[in-house]
Design a protein around this motif. Structure first.
Motif, PDB file in Angstrom:
ATOM      1  N   ALA A  80      57.473  21.870  -0.870  1.00  0.00           N
ATOM      2  CA  ALA A  80      56.642  23.044  -0.584  1.00  0.00           C
ATOM      3  C   ALA A  80      56.389  23.876  -1.832  1.00  0.00           C
ATOM      4  CB  ALA A  80      57.311  23.905   0.487  1.00  0.00           C
ATOM      5  N   GLU A  81      57.251  23.759  -2.822  1.00  0.00           N
ATOM      6  CA  GLU A  81      57.097  24.543  -4.052  1.00  0.00           C
ATOM      7  C   GLU A  81      56.810  23.625  -5.245  1.00  0.00           C
ATOM      8  OE1 GLU A  81      60.449  27.270  -4.318  1.00  0.00           O
ATOM      9  OE2 GLU A  81      59.357  28.649  -3.021  1.00  0.00           O
ATOM     10  N   LYS A  82      55.884  22.697  -5.024  1.00  0.00           N
ATOM     11  CA  LYS A  82      55.584  21.730  -6.084  1.00  0.00           C
ATOM     12  C   LYS A  82      54.906  22.401  -7.276  1.00  0.00           C
ATOM     13  CE  LYS A  82      51.074  20.153  -4.492  1.00  0.00           C
ATOM     14  NZ  LYS A  82      50.307  19.024  -4.013  1.00  0.00           N
ATOM     15  N   GLU A  83      55.197  21.846  -8.430  1.00  0.00           N
ATOM     16  CA  GLU A  83      54.582  22.327  -9.670  1.00  0.00           C
ATOM     17  C   GLU A  83      53.117  21.923  -9.696  1.00  0.00           C
ATOM     18  OE1 GLU A  83      55.040  21.854 -14.510  1.00  0.00           O
ATOM     19  OE2 GLU A  83      56.584  21.003 -13.215  1.00  0.00           O
ATOM     20  N   LEU A  84      52.276  22.830 -10.188  1.00  0.00           N
ATOM     21  CA  LEU A  84      50.865  22.536 -10.407  1.00  0.00           C
ATOM     22  C   LEU A  84      50.740  22.170 -11.878  1.00  0.00           C
ATOM     23  CD1 LEU A  84      49.349  25.466  -8.324  1.00  0.00           C
ATOM     24  CD2 LEU A  84      49.927  23.143  -7.585  1.00  0.00           C
ATOM     25  N   ARG A  85      50.487  20.889 -12.161  1.00  0.00           N
ATOM     26  CA  ARG A  85      50.643  20.356 -13.506  1.00  0.00           C
ATOM     27  C   ARG A  85      49.412  20.443 -14.384  1.00  0.00           C
ATOM     28  NH1 ARG A  85      52.524  14.757 -11.268  1.00  0.00           N
ATOM     29  NH2 ARG A  85      50.621  15.246 -10.148  1.00  0.00           N
ATOM     30  N   ILE A  94      43.625  27.103  -4.780  1.00  0.00           N
ATOM     31  CA  ILE A  94      43.131  28.479  -4.740  1.00  0.00           C
ATOM     32  C   ILE A  94      43.365  29.042  -3.338  1.00  0.00           C
ATOM     33  CG2 ILE A  94      41.002  29.868  -4.834  1.00  0.00           C
ATOM     34  CD1 ILE A  94      40.190  28.092  -7.229  1.00  0.00           C
ATOM     35  N   GLU A  95      43.731  30.307  -3.296  1.00  0.00           N
ATOM     36  CA  GLU A  95      44.082  31.061  -2.085  1.00  0.00           C
ATOM     37  C   GLU A  95      45.492  30.743  -1.583  1.00  0.00           C
ATOM     38  OE1 GLU A  95      42.457  33.693  -0.973  1.00  0.00           O
ATOM     39  OE2 GLU A  95      40.872  33.362  -2.431  1.00  0.00           O
ATOM     40  N   LYS A  96      46.269  30.024  -2.354  1.00  0.00           N
ATOM     41  CA  LYS A  96      47.666  29.780  -1.987  1.00  0.00           C
ATOM     42  C   LYS A  96      48.568  30.733  -2.767  1.00  0.00           C
ATOM     43  CE  LYS A  96      47.085  25.648   0.243  1.00  0.00           C
ATOM     44  NZ  LYS A  96      47.083  24.298  -0.267  1.00  0.00           N
ATOM     45  N   TYR A  97      49.755  30.944  -2.242  1.00  0.00           N
ATOM     46  CA  TYR A  97      50.746  31.800  -2.872  1.00  0.00           C
ATOM     47  C   TYR A  97      51.445  30.995  -3.969  1.00  0.00           C
ATOM     48  CZ  TYR A  97      54.241  35.522  -3.047  1.00  0.00           C
ATOM     49  OH  TYR A  97      55.046  36.564  -3.449  1.00  0.00           O
ATOM     50  N   VAL A  98      51.504  31.552  -5.193  1.00  0.00           N
ATOM     51  CA  VAL A  98      52.064  30.832  -6.332  1.00  0.00           C
ATOM     52  C   VAL A  98      53.083  31.677  -7.104  1.00  0.00           C
ATOM     53  CG1 VAL A  98      50.046  29.343  -6.669  1.00  0.00           C
ATOM     54  CG2 VAL A  98      50.170  31.518  -7.874  1.00  0.00           C
ATOM     55  N   HIS A  99      53.869  30.987  -7.871  1.00  0.00           N
ATOM     56  CA  HIS A  99      54.855  31.562  -8.793  1.00  0.00           C
ATOM     57  C   HIS A  99      54.395  31.160 -10.189  1.00  0.00           C
ATOM     58  CE1 HIS A  99      59.026  32.355 -10.291  1.00  0.00           C
ATOM     59  NE2 HIS A  99      58.710  31.395 -11.138  1.00  0.00           N
ATOM     60  N   ILE A 100      54.234  32.141 -11.087  1.00  0.00           N
ATOM     61  CA  ILE A 100      53.783  31.863 -12.454  1.00  0.00           C
ATOM     62  C   ILE A 100      54.772  32.468 -13.438  1.00  0.00           C
ATOM     63  CG2 ILE A 100      51.979  32.265 -14.183  1.00  0.00           C
ATOM     64  CD1 ILE A 100      49.944  32.385 -11.929  1.00  0.00           C
ATOM     65  N   LYS A 141      54.036  28.928 -18.816  1.00  0.00           N
ATOM     66  CA  LYS A 141      55.138  27.976 -18.976  1.00  0.00           C
ATOM     67  C   LYS A 141      55.328  27.152 -17.704  1.00  0.00           C
ATOM     68  CE  LYS A 141      58.640  30.547 -19.917  1.00  0.00           C
ATOM     69  NZ  LYS A 141      59.844  31.244 -20.346  1.00  0.00           N
ATOM     70  N   LEU A 142      55.106  27.791 -16.544  1.00  0.00           N
ATOM     71  CA  LEU A 142      55.284  27.120 -15.255  1.00  0.00           C
ATOM     72  C   LEU A 142      54.385  27.791 -14.234  1.00  0.00           C
ATOM     73  CD1 LEU A 142      56.923  25.225 -13.279  1.00  0.00           C
ATOM     74  CD2 LEU A 142      58.384  27.209 -12.892  1.00  0.00           C
ATOM     75  N   ILE A 143      53.710  26.970 -13.436  1.00  0.00           N
ATOM     76  CA  ILE A 143      53.004  27.466 -12.255  1.00  0.00           C
ATOM     77  C   ILE A 143      53.306  26.491 -11.132  1.00  0.00           C
ATOM     78  CG2 ILE A 143      50.837  26.390 -13.004  1.00  0.00           C
ATOM     79  CD1 ILE A 143      49.365  28.615 -11.394  1.00  0.00           C
ATOM     80  N   ARG A 144      53.730  27.046 -10.005  1.00  0.00           N
ATOM     81  CA  ARG A 144      54.060  26.213  -8.845  1.00  0.00           C
ATOM     82  C   ARG A 144      53.687  26.963  -7.575  1.00  0.00           C
ATOM     83  NH1 ARG A 144      58.381  28.554  -6.471  1.00  0.00           N
ATOM     84  NH2 ARG A 144      59.943  29.586  -7.737  1.00  0.00           N
ATOM     85  N   LEU A 145      53.553  26.212  -6.504  1.00  0.00           N
ATOM     86  CA  LEU A 145      53.381  26.842  -5.209  1.00  0.00           C
ATOM     87  C   LEU A 145      54.673  27.573  -4.880  1.00  0.00           C
ATOM     88  CD1 LEU A 145      51.615  23.999  -3.183  1.00  0.00           C
ATOM     89  CD2 LEU A 145      50.573  25.964  -4.318  1.00  0.00           C
TER      90      LEU A 145
END
Length: 149
Positions: A80-85, A94-100, A141-145
């Motif tokens: 559910a928290e896969k990295e966006l590579r 787009i329109e999803k909740y992310v961690h950056i 450095k990192l972006i993931r769901l």
């Protein structure tokens, strides 16, 4: 056995089942060699789809892995928290909740888009006020769901 051989075995099945290959790797964990295959699909993937893919790949590998050292096959989803590579994966979410994560800062919010200048637009809560910022892609450095709790 090469990763490219495994990919060649797997891709026809994934295309037929409308699944995506996220990653294939050989890893050594706790003394065991593991062939880790991560698959995904738009929406979400369920355990039955993972099991069927595992069965298919296992039967195909049995035909070509005679001279391989002993290994375990692990077929799973990236989670559910896969990295966006890359930018393509970012645009798909787009329109999803992310961690950056960028140097010296961490943000969580709604991914709003990607500009022509390769800036990631993020809508987030800054001390009770909602605002949108643009983060240059090269600084990330990192972006993931992320799962919002």
């Amino acid at each position: 056995m090469e990763i490219s051989q495994i990919k060649d075995l797997l891709m026809p099945y994934l295309e037929e089942q409308q699944l995506e290959l996220y990653d294939i790797s050989f890893v050594r964990e706790y003394g065991y060699l593991i062939l880790r295959v991560l698959i995904d699909k738009d929406g979400k993937i369920d355990i039955d789809e993972l099991a069927k893919c595992n069965d298919y790949l296992s039967s195909q590998l049995d035909k070509i892995d005679k001279d391989m050292p002993e290994y375990m096959l692990e077929v799973s989803s990236p989670g559910a928290e896969k990295e966006l590579r890359n930018l393509e994966e970012i645009q798909k979410n787009i329109e999803k909740y992310v961690h950056i994560e960028i140097p010296n800062m961490i943000y969580e919010g709604i991914l709003k888009g990607v500009t022509e200048q390769k800036e990631i637009q993020l809508y987030f809560n800054a001390k009770g006020r909602f605002k949108t910022i643009a983060i240059p892609y090269h600084e990330i450095k990192l972006i993931r769901l992320a799962v919002k709790i």
